[in-house]
Design an enzyme around this catalytic site. Structure first.
Site, mmCIF file in Angstrom:
data_model
loop_
_atom_site.group_PDB
_atom_site.id
_atom_site.type_symbol
_atom_site.label_atom_id
_atom_site.label_comp_id
_atom_site.label_asym_id
_atom_site.label_seq_id
_atom_site.Cartn_x
_atom_site.Cartn_y
_atom_site.Cartn_z
ATOM 1 N N GLU A 26 7.984 69.832 42.102
ATOM 2 C CA GLU A 26 7.368 68.751 41.326
ATOM 3 C C GLU A 26 8.148 68.430 40.064
ATOM 4 O O GLU A 26 8.316 67.255 39.697
ATOM 5 C CB GLU A 26 5.930 69.133 40.969
ATOM 6 C CG GLU A 26 5.095 67.995 40.384
ATOM 7 C CD GLU A 26 5.247 67.812 38.879
ATOM 8 O OE1 GLU A 26 4.885 66.736 38.366
ATOM 9 O OE2 GLU A 26 5.754 68.740 38.222
ATOM 10 N N ASP B 258 6.195 75.323 40.790
ATOM 11 C CA ASP B 258 7.495 75.385 40.122
ATOM 12 C C ASP B 258 7.303 75.051 38.651
ATOM 13 O O ASP B 258 6.255 74.526 38.249
ATOM 14 C CB ASP B 258 8.498 74.425 40.761
ATOM 15 C CG ASP B 258 8.084 72.955 40.665
ATOM 16 O OD1 ASP B 258 6.900 72.664 40.934
ATOM 17 O OD2 ASP B 258 8.923 72.107 40.320
#
Length: 494
Positions: free
Chosen positions: A183, A118
């Site tokens: 994250e 991400d």
């Protein structure tokens, strides 16, 4: 066995290893364009975990990652980690965590590589020189959101395993992957997943490798520590609604004035934290650590130029690095509820919320820091004798992480860096927070190393983020060499 025969055998083994490494390096060099194209395909997926409207892209990113690992013959699973509750009360499916396994030989070490796919938000109008989701090669730099953080490092690890496979070479160690998609917004659900799989997926893992960080200079580095983070909201509430400053100014005690007043008591102009008990909890700087900082390659003028300032908080390298890595700091990030648009507005905000954080270092404890900050701000606020109400909340309490640089895992890292780059690495700490490192340490009890390949000037989280082609390709070779070096660690080492 005759000593001369044994020596010949060892020489043959050494030659074979050297020959295999050269073949692997040649394979990487021959497939550079394929690696860049793979990164281009991944960067094109707008896997922004902070934007709920991008959640379908994030799910697609996880499936794309899983499919690449499946095509390599790995045992792959997309692990459901539940739902995310939004501020409006609705729920949204979290992106599944990708796990993969390559090899289950009980006679080999097993490493687990952690990464995330991400990214932070990015828009061309934010000041990017190129489309952030169209990987652009300019003078050997690959520009795109997520290029360095963390898509290229994840791909480099995958390509390292792929290189062994392509040349029909046996992997020197068993390799597992844990790749997440949240994250950048706090790794929602990952801690619970690690705990749930501690005695299954992680049971045979010997070492955990994280490559979600960067070098300090042009010299390769191994990272052995990160700071934690305690993030606070300090809310001051007064009148029942916003007021006109001309009509009511001078008649009410303004929440913004109270808030600015208490924020000013957190830290001195020289950087000294004023909250009682914070500085006293910090582990002292040892002579050995001071020497390590002294030997690190770091140019203060270049650092100033890179961030665009004329003066730093400290005037010598050791003090600056120490305060960047192993001392706590207070940073004020913003004030919610205050007028911040362009133009002018004569308003007295009824409620304002400051957002600030305190980076954590050994031997600080987030639970204690929460109490220290809350008690201190309330005591300071009480002295103002204000009728307004103060509410202090800690929304993040991430612990610091620290490793032993004498561990065989780091010795293997030094050997791999020496082999690929022909130089010794800097041993550095990271000023930022990578909470998953501490989670892995606390839950699994496994030894961890951080092995970055990102450059010091990659612009993580900023406009024009990039990964240099050199770091991407040579980093792939580093990971190939490191797997071999880890295989040489004696089984008795823990």
């Amino acid at each position: 066995m005759n000593p001369q025969v044994l020596l010949c055998v060892l020489l043959v083994i050494s030659t074979v290893h050297s020959f295999q490494y050269k073949e692997l390096v040649q394979h990487v060099d021959n497939h550079q364009e394929e690696y860049v194209e793979a990164l281009r395909e991944w960067v094109a997926i707008e896997s922004d975990s902070s934007n709920v409207l991008k959640r379908p892209d994030l799910h697609r990113m996880m499936e794309t990652t899983a499919q690449k690992l499946r095509l390599m013959g790995g045992t792959v699973e997309l692990v459901d980690i539940g739902e995310q509750e939004l501020p409006n009360g609705q729920t949204l499916a979290l992106p599944k965590v990708v796990t993969a396994t390559f090899g289950t030989d009980p006679n080999k070490h097993t490493v687990c590589v952690y990464g995330h796919v991400d990214v932070q938000p990015a828009k061309l109008e934010d000041g990017w020189a190129t489309d952030p989701y169209n990987l652009t090669d300019i003078n050997g730099n690959l520009y795109g959101r997520g290029a360095s953080d963390n898509k290229a490092p994840v791909l480099a690890w995958i390509h390292a395993v792929e290189a062994y496979q392509a040349l029909s070479m046996e992997l020197p160690v068993n390799v597992k992957f844990v790749i997440e998609g949240m994250e950048e917004t706090g790794s929602n659900g990952l801690d619970a997943m690690i705990l749930a799989q501690r005695d299954t997926f992680f049971s045979d893992v010997d070492y955990i490798i994280i490559s979600d960080c960067g070098w300090l200079s042009r010299r390769p580095a191994l990272t052995y520590g990160t700071r934690g983070n305690c993030y606070f909201f300090a809310e001051v509430e007064g009148p029942k609604q916003d007021l006109h400053s001309g009509v009511y100014g001078g008649t009410v005690i303004e929440p913004m004035t109270d808030l600015i007043g208490i924020l000013d008591t957190l830290i001195s102009p020289s950087g000294k934290i004023l909250i009682p008990g914070i500085r006293e909890a910090v582990a002292p700087l040892s002579d050995e650590e001071w020497k390590m900082y002294q030997d690190i390659q770091f140019d203060m003028d270049s650092y100033k130029n890179k961030i665009g300032v004329t003066q730093l908080m400290y005037s010598n390298k050791v003090d600056l690095l120490a305060h960047m890595w192993r001392y706590p700091t207070v940073s004020v990030h913003g004030i919610e509820g205050a007028f911040s648009d362009s133009g002018s507005k004569t308003v007295i905000p009824a409620k304002v919320t400051a957002k600030f954080s305190i980076r954590q270092v050994p031997n600080m404890d987030p639970a204690m820091v929460k109490k220290q900050v809350t008690d201190y701000l309330h005591s300071v606020f009480a002295k103002r004798k204000s009728p307004n109400k103060l509410k202090v909340t800690m929304v993040i309490g991430a612990k610091p992480w620290l490793a032993d640089t004498q561990h065989p895992l780091y010795e293997a890292g030094k050997a791999a860096v020496k082999r690929v780059f022909d130089m010794d690495p800097d041993l550095i700490r990271e000023g930022g927070t990578i909470p998953i490192a501490r989670t892995f340490q606390d839950v699994t009890g496994k030894s961890i190393i951080m092995m970055p390949i990102g450059g010091f000037d990659d612009g993580l989280h900023s406009q024009n983020e990039k990964m240099s082609r050199y770091n991407y390709i040579e980093g792939t070779k580093l990971f190939i060499a490191y797997l071999n070096e880890v295989s040489q660690i004696k089984k008795t080492s823990v």
